[in-house]
Design an enzyme around this catalytic site. Structure first.
Site, PDB file in Angstrom:
ATOM      1  N   HIS A   7       1.000  -1.341  -0.017  1.00 12.33           N
ATOM      2  CA  HIS A   7      -0.017  -0.105  -0.030  1.00 12.33           C
ATOM      3  C   HIS A   7       0.898   1.211  -0.014  1.00 12.33           C
ATOM      4  O   HIS A   7       2.018   1.106   0.299  1.00 12.33           O
ATOM      5  CB  HIS A   7      -1.097   0.227   1.224  1.00 12.33           C
ATOM      6  CG  HIS A   7      -0.338   0.115   2.600  1.00 12.33           C
ATOM      7  ND1 HIS A   7      -0.027  -1.187   3.262  1.00 12.33           N
ATOM      8  CD2 HIS A   7       0.083   1.081   3.241  1.00 12.33           C
ATOM      9  CE1 HIS A   7       0.468  -0.788   4.384  1.00 12.33           C
ATOM     10  NE2 HIS A   7       0.688   0.660   4.392  1.00 12.33           N
ATOM     11  N   HIS A  79       3.966   6.957   4.107  1.00  9.64           N
ATOM     12  CA  HIS A  79       4.961   6.004   3.819  1.00  9.64           C
ATOM     13  C   HIS A  79       4.400   5.002   2.663  1.00  9.64           C
ATOM     14  O   HIS A  79       3.428   5.053   2.242  1.00  9.64           O
ATOM     15  CB  HIS A  79       5.220   5.089   5.240  1.00  9.64           C
ATOM     16  CG  HIS A  79       3.914   4.364   5.385  1.00  9.64           C
ATOM     17  ND1 HIS A  79       3.067   4.910   6.425  1.00  9.64           N
ATOM     18  CD2 HIS A  79       3.405   3.299   5.197  1.00  9.64           C
ATOM     19  CE1 HIS A  79       2.066   3.928   6.523  1.00  9.64           C
ATOM     20  NE2 HIS A  79       2.494   2.848   5.974  1.00  9.64           N
ATOM     21  N   GLU A 130       7.797   0.733   5.151  1.00  8.62           N
ATOM     22  CA  GLU A 130       7.292  -0.337   6.014  1.00  8.62           C
ATOM     23  C   GLU A 130       7.530  -1.519   5.167  1.00  8.62           C
ATOM     24  O   GLU A 130       7.445  -1.438   3.904  1.00  8.62           O
ATOM     25  CB  GLU A 130       5.897  -0.060   6.160  1.00  8.62           C
ATOM     26  CG  GLU A 130       5.175  -1.145   7.015  1.00  8.62           C
ATOM     27  CD  GLU A 130       3.648  -0.874   7.516  1.00  8.62           C
ATOM     28  OE1 GLU A 130       3.036  -0.159   6.578  1.00  8.62           O
ATOM     29  OE2 GLU A 130       3.236  -1.369   8.453  1.00  8.62           O
TER      30      GLU A 130
END
Lengths: 134, 134
Positions: A7, A79, A130
Site C-alpha cells: 500500500h 509511507h 514499511e
C-alpha cells in the site's frame, strides 16, 4: 527481497474531504473508516485493481502521524509498504547492510494483523518504508 | 474512474546511492537509468510484481524536480500515478468537480509515451497525482 507494493499511505488532515475526493471525484472503491486505537490512527482503505491506498487520520492523543501533519498541513504521502516473505530474515539482511530499523528492531503487529517493521527514511531516499510479512 | 496504480515516483538526490539501496539492500528488480531530456529527468524503473517504483533524478537545467529536491534534500515521494481509460473524459469530470488540472489542461506525452495530466496537490490530500491513459 521485496515483493508486492502492499500500500501507499497518505496522511490527511480532513478525512471526510479526502474520502469525498477519492470516492466521488476520482471514482475509487473507498471503504468505511476503521479506528485503530492501538496505532493511533483512523484508516480508510481504498482498493485499486493492483494495490491499496490507505488514508491515515490521527486518532487520540500522540498519534504517530500528528507530527507529519504539523509539518505538512495539507497532508501528503506518509509511507510506502513493501511485502516480504520473512520479516526476520529481511531485518537481519537489512541490518547487515547498515540500514537502520526503527524502534526496537522487533516486528510489531501492524494494522493488517501482520508483522511489520519500519526503516529509517534517511537510508531509503528520504522515504519512510514499511515492510510487512505477506 | 481511476484504475491501477501505475507507479510511485521518488525524487532522489543521488541516483547511484538510490539504485544500490533498491537493488542491493532491498533486492528489487532495478533497470538501467534512462535519460528523458524532454522531461528534465533521468528515470530508473524498479519493477515490483504488481506495480512500479520510478526513481527520478534531475537532468539538465530547470528540471521539474529540482525545486522538490531543494525542499527535500534527502529525496522523497514526488507523485503517484493512477491509470485512467480515457484521459480527456477524466479531465472533464475532474474539472466539473472543481479539481484543478496543472498547466494548460491539455494532456502531454509522458515518460511512458502515453498521455498524462497532473492534478493540483491541494485538491488531493497534499499529494501530486498524475493520471496516465493506460
Amino acid at each position: 527481497m521485496i515483493g508486492r507494493l502492499n500500500h501507499v499511505a497518505i496522511a490527511v488532515p480532513d478525512l471526510d474531504a479526502a474520502i469525498a475526493q477519492y470516492r466521488d471525484t476520482l471514482g475509487a472503491d473507498v471503504a468505511a473508516p476503521q479506528d485503530e486505537p492501538d496505532h493511533g490512527v483512523t484508516v480508510v482503505f481504498i482498493t485499486l485493481p493492483n494495490t491499496k491506498i490507505e488514508l491515515l487520520h490521527p486518532l487520540g492523543e500522540g498519534s504517530p502521524i500528528q507530527g507529519f501533519l504539523d509539518k505538512n498541513p495539507s497532508g501528503g504521502i506518509h509511507h510506502i509498504c513493501y511485502e516480504v516473505d520473512d520479516i526476520l530474515a529481511a531485518r537481519d539482511k537489512l541490518q547487515a547492510s547498515g540500514a537502520r530499523v526503527l524502534g526496537s528492531g522487533e516486528p510489531k503487529i501492524g494494522a493488517h494483523g501482520k508483522p511489520v517493521l519500519f526503516l529509517h527514511p534517511k537510508d531509503f531516499t528520504g522515504t519512510l518504508v514499511e515492510l510487512e510479512q505477506a
